[in-house]
Design a protein around this motif. Structure first.
Motif, PDB file in Angstrom:
ATOM      1  N   GLN A 219       0.962   7.118   6.141  1.00 35.13           N
ATOM      2  CA  GLN A 219       0.620   6.176   5.072  1.00 35.13           C
ATOM      3  C   GLN A 219      -0.177   6.917   4.000  1.00 35.13           C
ATOM      4  O   GLN A 219      -1.363   6.667   3.794  1.00 35.13           O
ATOM      5  N   CYS A 221      -0.176   6.633   0.946  1.00 34.94           N
ATOM      6  CA  CYS A 221      -0.676   5.791  -0.140  1.00 34.94           C
ATOM      7  C   CYS A 221      -2.119   5.374   0.106  1.00 34.94           C
ATOM      8  O   CYS A 221      -2.872   5.125  -0.847  1.00 34.94           O
ATOM      9  N   MET A 225      -5.118   5.868  -2.524  1.00 32.11           N
ATOM     10  CA  MET A 225      -5.936   4.728  -2.928  1.00 32.11           C
ATOM     11  C   MET A 225      -7.420   5.044  -2.773  1.00 32.11           C
ATOM     12  O   MET A 225      -8.241   4.697  -3.628  1.00 32.11           O
ATOM     13  N   PRO A 286       0.364  -5.458  -6.489  1.00 31.31           N
ATOM     14  CA  PRO A 286      -0.295  -4.142  -6.570  1.00 31.31           C
ATOM     15  C   PRO A 286      -0.108  -3.456  -7.917  1.00 31.31           C
ATOM     16  O   PRO A 286      -1.000  -2.739  -8.379  1.00 31.31           O
ATOM     17  N   ARG A 345      -1.906  -2.213   6.296  1.00 34.57           N
ATOM     18  CA  ARG A 345      -1.045  -1.086   6.655  1.00 34.57           C
ATOM     19  C   ARG A 345      -1.573  -0.291   7.854  1.00 34.57           C
ATOM     20  O   ARG A 345      -1.025   0.741   8.207  1.00 34.57           O
ATOM     21  N   LEU A 409       3.566   1.552  -5.321  1.00 33.11           N
ATOM     22  CA  LEU A 409       2.963   0.831  -4.196  1.00 33.11           C
ATOM     23  C   LEU A 409       3.544  -0.576  -4.101  1.00 33.11           C
ATOM     24  O   LEU A 409       3.809  -1.074  -2.999  1.00 33.11           O
ATOM     25  N   GLU A 410       3.773  -1.199  -5.247  1.00 36.24           N
ATOM     26  CA  GLU A 410       4.344  -2.556  -5.252  1.00 36.24           C
ATOM     27  C   GLU A 410       5.785  -2.538  -4.746  1.00 36.24           C
ATOM     28  O   GLU A 410       6.185  -3.415  -3.957  1.00 36.24           O
ATOM     29  N   ASN A 412       7.119  -0.391  -2.664  1.00 42.32           N
ATOM     30  CA  ASN A 412       7.143  -0.071  -1.240  1.00 42.32           C
ATOM     31  C   ASN A 412       6.653  -1.204  -0.354  1.00 42.32           C
ATOM     32  O   ASN A 412       6.810  -1.169   0.865  1.00 42.32           O
ATOM     33  N   SER A 413       6.009  -2.215  -0.974  1.00 43.74           N
ATOM     34  CA  SER A 413       5.469  -3.322  -0.187  1.00 43.74           C
ATOM     35  C   SER A 413       6.517  -4.386   0.106  1.00 43.74           C
ATOM     36  O   SER A 413       6.257  -5.352   0.810  1.00 43.74           O
TER      37      SER A 413
END
Length: 414
Positions: A219, A221, A225, A286, A345, A409-410, A412-413
């Motif tokens: 992870q 990301c 972050m 996101p 996550r 990120l958005e 991948n969510s």
């Protein structure tokens, strides 16, 4: 927000404990800040003490995360809050004018060490008690009670400090910590014992490598972050934690009541920011978080520009208070969503360790930021706009540069 689904018995006890604990922490740190500024009159010394006190939290948070994932989380919280009360009580009993600054530093360091172990434990409890979107709502509630404490505590702290001095505030903090420990005694969390027979060093090494592999590869990301949060914290927290009290007390020459009101105002708007985050749970994507970062920087502009105009100290105080309040709202929305995305996550057996990295990495820039801004505000005490305006520009640039990251990120969510 569906709070009826959020407030289980365990979560309610956790929140009640956090109300008491945060209230104690706020009034203690407020009074200690006023004492250091009143005694030394130096933003550099003030920032240095805050920075030194933060270092143990950064260094020890990974160990706190390991403990949170391997031991009974309820027992950890009870023990740490009890120790916090004992340390503050000892400081109050030993406090003298001659050793006041030294004891202040020692107490803040002790509380920082305990916080390194408690913070990841408390943050790991939220996703254990909640699931799905309720994690965001749960974090919003935690932030709301923190905001309520920030609203009320400075008012009481300023009254007690102005009327009676530092010691009564410390005794009030002792009571708060002991009440917190009492609430936590009734929390019931599932605890599955983990094999701890490998030896301390082997456990630390294994858990460290596992968690680092998770945030570094599985992870990635999360790591990005955290690094972004650290960069924002360098500018925003450095400005707010050092700049606001220094501007109110030393630049504008206003008394503790004015600073207490400003801190309470920040607490009030933090409630608004936390409520807004809860209401935006299903609407805030996101990809829009980069806009929130830009807004953080924009609110620093009026705070700096007002010092270029021929106005009174009260006018500058009002504008700065309003500007920092706006920044506070944006900061709470950003932090709640960022933290919740990380928790969503992360599996339960790694939550404590990952939350420890959240604390450590997001705070790693804070001592440096406090030191840098302490020096800057001392050097530019007659021209603080030279500190505030460039900071606002840099934070806006960070938000704009992070647009693509948040968009990915958005995507991948889903």
């Amino acid at each position: 927000m569906g709070f009826e689904k959020v407030f289980s018995k365990n979560f309610t006890l956790l929140i009640l404990g956090q109300v008491s604990s945060l209230f104690g922490n706020y009034i203690i740190k407020f009074a200690l800040s006023m004492y250091v500024l009143d005694t030394t009159g130096s933003a550099t010394i003030f920032a240095s003490i805050l920075s030194i006190a933060t270092i143990p939290t950064i260094l020890l948070s990974p160990l706190g995360g390991i403990l949170a994932d391997r031991a009974n989380r309820k027992n950890i919280m009870v023990a740490l809050d009890t120790l916090s009360g004992v340390f503050v009580l000892c400081a109050a009993l030993l406090f003298t004018k001659q050793d006041g600054i030294v004891l202040t530093g020692i107490l803040l360091v002790c509380l920082s060490v305990l916080g390194a172990f408690e913070s990841p434990t408390v943050q790991a409890c939220v996703p254990q008690m909640q699931s799905g979107d309720n994690i965001i709502k749960g974090n919003a509630v935690v932030n709301q009670v923190a905001a309520v404490a920030a609203l009320i505590a400075p008012i009481l702290g300023s009254v007690l400090y102005t009327a009676f001095g530092l010691k009564p505030v410390l005794y009030a903090g002792v009571l708060c910590f002991f009440v917190t420990a009492a609430f936590e005694c009734f929390i019931k969390l599932e605890y599955i014992p983990i094999d701890n027979s490998k030896g301390l060093l082997s456990i630390i090494k294994s858990d460290f490598l596992t968690s680092m592999r998770f945030i570094g590869k599985e992870q990635s990301c999360i790591l990005k972050m955290l690094l972004l949060s650290a960069l924002v914290n360098f500018f925003v927290m450095g400005t707010a934690m050092v700049g606001l009290p220094y501007i109110v007390r030393n630049v504008l020459g206003l008394n503790a009541e004015y600073y207490g009101f400003a801190e309470s105002a920040l607490g009030f708007v933090a409630i608004i920011g936390s409520i807004a985050a809860g209401l935006l749970t299903e609407k805030m994507k996101p990809g829009k978080l980069s806009i929130v970062v830009v807004v953080l920087g924009v609110f620093l502009f009026p705070a700096g520009i007002i010092f270029l105009l021929p106005t009174t100290a009260i006018t500058r105080y009002i504008v700065n208070t309003v500007s920092f309040c706006g920044m506070q709202i944006a900061a709470y929305i950003f932090s709640i969503f960022a933290l919740s995305m990380i928790q969503q996550r992360t599996p339960n057996h790694l939550t404590g360790k990952v939350m420890a990295y959240v604390a450590a990495i997001s705070m790693c820039a804070q001592p440096l930021g406090q030191m840098v801004y302490g020096i800057l505000f001392d050097q530019f005490s007659n021209a603080v706009f030279l500190v505030l305006l460039p900071t606002g520009i840099l934070v806006c640039m960070i938000g704009l540069l992070a647009v693509n990251f948040f968009k990915r990120l958005e995507r991948n969510s889903y």
